[in-house]
Design a protein around this motif. Structure first.
Motif, PDB file in Angstrom:
ATOM      1  N   VAL A 294       2.589  -8.477 -12.233  1.00 49.74           N
ATOM      2  CA  VAL A 294       1.954  -7.433 -11.426  1.00 49.74           C
ATOM      3  C   VAL A 294       1.468  -6.327 -12.361  1.00 49.74           C
ATOM      4  CG1 VAL A 294       2.212  -5.867  -9.480  1.00 49.74           C
ATOM      5  CG2 VAL A 294       3.541  -7.989  -9.554  1.00 49.74           C
TER       6      VAL A 294
ATOM      7  N   PRO B 112      -1.148 -10.791  -9.447  1.00 49.45           N
ATOM      8  CA  PRO B 112      -1.678  -9.867  -8.437  1.00 49.45           C
ATOM      9  C   PRO B 112      -1.928  -8.500  -9.062  1.00 49.45           C
ATOM     10  CG  PRO B 112       0.675 -10.211  -8.102  1.00 49.45           C
ATOM     11  CD  PRO B 112       0.261 -11.141  -9.201  1.00 49.45           C
TER      12      PRO B 112
ATOM     13  N   ARG C  86       2.088  -2.584  -4.642  1.00 47.45           N
ATOM     14  CA  ARG C  86       2.031  -4.058  -4.650  1.00 47.45           C
ATOM     15  C   ARG C  86       3.347  -4.649  -5.110  1.00 47.45           C
ATOM     16  NH1 ARG C  86       1.131  -8.379  -2.721  1.00 47.45           N
ATOM     17  NH2 ARG C  86      -0.286  -9.948  -3.555  1.00 47.45           N
TER      18      ARG C  86
ATOM     19  N   LYS D  59      -8.681  -3.598  -6.873  1.00 51.41           N
ATOM     20  CA  LYS D  59      -9.640  -4.628  -6.474  1.00 51.41           C
ATOM     21  C   LYS D  59     -11.065  -4.146  -6.795  1.00 51.41           C
ATOM     22  CE  LYS D  59      -6.228  -6.937  -4.622  1.00 51.41           C
ATOM     23  NZ  LYS D  59      -5.689  -8.136  -5.300  1.00 51.41           N
TER      24      LYS D  59
ATOM     25  N   THR E 152       0.733 -16.111 -12.445  1.00 52.88           N
ATOM     26  CA  THR E 152       0.125 -15.525 -11.259  1.00 52.88           C
ATOM     27  C   THR E 152       0.056 -14.022 -11.450  1.00 52.88           C
ATOM     28  OG1 THR E 152       1.044 -17.269  -9.850  1.00 52.88           O
ATOM     29  CG2 THR E 152       0.333 -15.243  -8.759  1.00 52.88           C
TER      30      THR E 152
END
Length: 423
Positions: free
Chosen positions: A45, A60, A86, A64, A58
């Motif tokens: 993250v 995230p 998040r 954005k 992964t």
């Protein structure tokens, strides 16, 4: 409550900076890249990506599109808030029995406390020494150099970190000097895990400890911030005193307070300065000795890279990590000692056979410190922590997990940086 959709167990990692393929976020990613092969799913993250991560991770992100394309100075505060939110969301969705919260510098204190309340094991990564130790060392180094301190560590920073460190179940120390600093901060030994950073062979191609003689003499290489913290004032003076035939190459950005001294050394001859670059293979490959007289470190990756490229290393105990052993694959000098540093430079410059023997051993020892090995071992340690965790309510005043006996590295064991009893 909905569970995170990932293979169990998972490593939920917090990174406060964007990923650009360098710096400590790159170190973190290099470690996480091997977790999937060990059955531990890495979730990274972070605020945003500027480079592609390994497919096994992964990631995230807090920002954005289009915010993730804007200048960092415009969006850094928003990025911190959204990355924190998040991460909290993922903590709430995680299964405490199968989740490690792996927290790098800059994590908000409330996130650590929240993870602990949820019963999730928390592990802090120390990329450098405890700031109380660092401030003391660096204040002295700047005073000796006659330069206004530029380390940026305030008394408030020290106090806040000292308080924060007590929140974690475990803390990874990437080098013995970091372990010592954590003891100075009062952290119990049973909460400290021994680790290391490493190097990535694929970045440098085929490496060899064999060097062809250079007609100009021995070539010494330094890579890093050309500043007080790295021992540059002492290195310039030691190089001058050594009177060695050859060249000292400094690769990296110059700290403003030392620009005059570095320029004077370059103009006097025998010293070359190269601005910051990530293309280091040619410099490692064309040098005879790597010199890194640092005052304060965690585990400097440039030392690992130089070792992997077959260079003997002159450094301080703080810069040696768990790889450089005095008289075995390199030389140690006391931090701040110009006399010892000059003597070590002369020793390796005037003894090609010793230089070759140290280089050959260093090249061999460095193979145990590739990020493939480092990442695999780190993942196994995390899985062991999950297996040993207590099944009891979280207590913010005590470590959540069962204390682990962490052995000291044994001399002559280049692969002994980790926790063999855990693996």
């Amino acid at each position: 409550m909905e569970q995170v959709q990932a293979r169990a167990p998972i490593c939920l990692t917090y990174c406060s900076l964007p990923y650009r393929g360098r710096g400590w976020p790159q170190t973190c990613a290099s470690i996480l890249a091997e977790f999937d092969n060990e059955g531990l799913a890495p979730i990274f993250v972070l605020p945003r990506l500027r480079r592609r991560l390994p497919a096994s991770i992964t990631a995230p992100c807090g920002l954005k599109y289009p915010l993730n394309k804007m200048p960092w100075r415009w969006v850094s505060k928003l990025a911190a808030a959204r990355t924190s939110a998040r991460f909290r969301e993922l903590l709430d969705r995680a299964d405490p029995a199968t989740t490690i919260a792996y927290l790098w510098p800059g994590v908000p204190k409330d996130l650590v406390e929240h993870a602990r309340r949820l019963g999730i094991i928390t592990v802090r990564e120390m990329i450098n020494t405890y700031q109380g130790t660092a401030k003391r060392i660096l204040d002295q180094a700047y005073e000796r150099a006659g330069v206004v301190p530029a380390h940026g560590i305030s008394a408030r920073d020290v106090s806040q970190e000292a308080e924060e460190l007590w929140l974690y179940d475990y803390i990874f120390a990437p080098a013995p000097g970091v372990e010592v600093s954590l003891a100075e901060a009062g952290i119990p030994r049973e909460r400290v895990l021994a680790g290391s950073y490493g190097w990535t062979p694929e970045r440098f191609g085929p490496t060899t400890p064999i060097r062809s003689p250079d007609p100009i003499g021995v070539r010494l290489l330094f890579v890093g911030i050309v500043g007080v913290r790295k021992g540059i004032p002492e290195l310039l003076e030691a190089w001058r005193r050594s009177r060695v035939k050859g060249k000292l190459v400094l690769v990296g950005e110059i700290e403003p307070g030392l620009e005059r001294d570095v320029l004077a050394a370059v103009e006097a001859g025998g010293v070359q300065h190269i601005p910051f670059t990530t293309q280091l293979a040619a410099y490692y490959g064309s040098s005879d000795v790597f010199v890194f007289p640092t005052h304060e470190e965690g585990c400097p990756q440039v030392v690992m890279e130089a070792a992997g490229c077959g260079l003997p290393v002159i450094t301080t105990p703080m810069g040696a990590g768990r790889l450089v052993e005095h008289g075995v694959n390199g030389l140690w000098v006391s931090s701040g000692s110009v006399a010892e540093l000059a003597a070590a430079i002369r020793k390796l410059a005037h003894d090609p056979r010793l230089r070759h023997n140290l280089a050959f051993r260093m090249h061999s020892d460095a193979q145990a410190f590739t990020y493939q090995r480092i990442g695999q071992d780190r993942a196994r340690i995390f899985k062991k922590l999950l297996a040993l965790r207590h099944r009891k309510a979280p207590n913010l005043n005590e470590p959540f997990s069962q204390p682990l006996a962490v052995p000291e590295r044994r001399a002559g064991r280049p692969d002994g940086y980790g926790l063999p009893e855990l693996l």
